[in-house]
Design a protein around this motif. Sequence first.
Motif, mmCIF file in Angstrom:
data_model
loop_
_atom_site.group_PDB
_atom_site.id
_atom_site.type_symbol
_atom_site.label_atom_id
_atom_site.label_comp_id
_atom_site.label_asym_id
_atom_site.label_seq_id
_atom_site.Cartn_x
_atom_site.Cartn_y
_atom_site.Cartn_z
ATOM 1 N N SER A 1 -6.741 -93.280 -39.588
ATOM 2 C CA SER A 1 -7.048 -94.711 -39.681
ATOM 3 C C SER A 1 -8.110 -95.012 -40.725
ATOM 4 O O SER A 1 -8.366 -96.178 -41.043
ATOM 5 N N LEU A 2 -8.772 -93.967 -41.257
ATOM 6 C CA LEU A 2 -9.741 -94.121 -42.357
ATOM 7 C C LEU A 2 -10.814 -95.153 -42.038
ATOM 8 O O LEU A 2 -11.102 -96.045 -42.838
ATOM 9 N N ASP B 1 -14.292 -98.661 -48.580
ATOM 10 C CA ASP B 1 -13.092 -98.635 -49.414
ATOM 11 C C ASP B 1 -12.646 -97.179 -49.548
ATOM 12 O O ASP B 1 -12.880 -96.546 -50.586
ATOM 13 N N PRO B 2 -11.990 -96.644 -48.506
ATOM 14 C CA PRO B 2 -11.705 -95.205 -48.451
ATOM 15 C C PRO B 2 -10.986 -94.649 -49.672
ATOM 16 O O PRO B 2 -11.277 -93.526 -50.106
ATOM 17 N N VAL B 3 -10.060 -95.411 -50.246
ATOM 18 C CA VAL B 3 -9.315 -94.910 -51.402
ATOM 19 C C VAL B 3 -10.262 -94.542 -52.540
ATOM 20 O O VAL B 3 -10.025 -93.596 -53.293
ATOM 21 N N HIS B 4 -11.384 -95.260 -52.631
ATOM 22 C CA HIS B 4 -12.333 -95.008 -53.718
ATOM 23 C C HIS B 4 -13.629 -94.344 -53.249
ATOM 24 O O HIS B 4 -14.372 -93.796 -54.073
ATOM 25 N N THR B 5 -13.930 -94.409 -51.946
ATOM 26 C CA THR B 5 -15.239 -93.924 -51.477
ATOM 27 C C THR B 5 -15.172 -92.683 -50.601
ATOM 28 O O THR B 5 -16.218 -92.141 -50.234
ATOM 29 N N LEU C 1 -10.703 -87.925 -48.122
ATOM 30 C CA LEU C 1 -9.353 -88.396 -48.414
ATOM 31 C C LEU C 1 -8.892 -87.873 -49.769
ATOM 32 O O LEU C 1 -7.756 -87.406 -49.913
ATOM 33 N N ALA C 2 -9.761 -87.938 -50.749
ATOM 34 C CA ALA C 2 -9.404 -87.466 -52.095
ATOM 35 C C ALA C 2 -9.048 -85.987 -52.093
ATOM 36 O O ALA C 2 -8.188 -85.540 -52.864
ATOM 37 N N SER C 3 -9.668 -85.220 -51.209
ATOM 38 C CA SER C 3 -9.412 -83.774 -51.164
ATOM 39 C C SER C 3 -8.001 -83.446 -50.701
ATOM 40 O O SER C 3 -7.538 -82.309 -50.856
ATOM 41 N N LEU C 4 -7.300 -84.427 -50.131
ATOM 42 C CA LEU C 4 -5.938 -84.206 -49.655
ATOM 43 C C LEU C 4 -4.884 -84.464 -50.723
ATOM 44 O O LEU C 4 -3.692 -84.213 -50.489
#
Length: 378
Positions: A34-35, A43-47, A51-54
């Motif tokens: 659910s981030l 702003d999970p996509v950018h912060t 998440l980026a590690s996936l």
Amino acid sequence: MPEHILITGGAGFIGSRLARRFVEAGHRVSVLDSLIAQVHGPDPVHTSPLLASLDGIANVHHGSVTDDDDLRTALAGATIVVHLAAETGTGQSMYEIERYVETNVGGTAKLLDLLANESHEVSRVVIASSRSIYGEGAYRTEDGRTVYPPHRTDADMSRGDFEVHLEGEGELALVPTDEDAKLHPSSVYGITKQMQESLVRTVAPTLGVEAVALRYQNVFGPGQSLKNPYTGILSIFSTLIRQGKEINIFEDGKESRDFVYIDDVVEATFLAATSAAAAGHVFNVGSGRATTVLEVVDSLRTAFGIQVPARVTGNYRLGDIRHNVADTTRLTEILGFTPNVPFGEGVRRFVDWVLTEPVEGDSYQRSLDEMAHRKLLK
């Protein structure tokens, strides 16, 4: 044989590393998360570095375990589910009760309901349980009996008596708590984790699905949230140290926890998901060593090389336990694995990582104020 693993809460601290471990072993991974901003930022996509590690590792579904359609989509083709998704934080759970119950208990019930009523390929569910379900855990009496003391009282702690007591007994000595111990959680969070575990262990076998429960102790290491002020004292204290602020040590500082390093937790979870021997078992996942809060503070100040002041205040939180240390014998005997990263080495690796991260804002005091306003922090 390669499996298709669904990790709920898989963009979190444990899940993101676990996803990489599965992929390295040749498995396919999907993630449902659910981030939430409390962990991943606004702003999970950018912060969110987790998440980026996936990227390139897992198929990520942004959704909730409390939503039928989100769960149904994420479950498509999965053969093993590692159910990590949960709201965490003992203190916060005592006043955000509905949210904790809805996510932790409701999400687990919804997962099992779909497995019970719709076609699927799932053969095993690994549920992330918690040491919090033990409450105060195991102690030994002066004549050598193992007992499980009741929760500490506000009356005792207000007098500065923070130890556990059992009527009719003298001084009690802390001993490692094994998986057959009494379950009597002292917080809403602990209650929800017990219910999650009970649901999976009761329902899954009736569906022909293997159940495995992992009772995590206090997991720490690089990647844990530095934004969340409600859980993780190493993160909280690290931020205070980097801000040059005084550390408020609750109780008398001698309260202790079993801190277990993230790499050890990931390996134990990987084995729980993939080893045939794990089926049907419950495992403590911890270091087997109790570390006091005073020791945590000293280790962090040494690793950072910054001697900020620390003050033992006698403050306490209702719902907290006094001590905890896990008996990890079963993990070793059945899965052949013993967590092996010492606390001091883990702290060094953690601090090296923290120093590469930006200094977070001061949200810890706000979390304390929230508890004090509700008379949960004394």
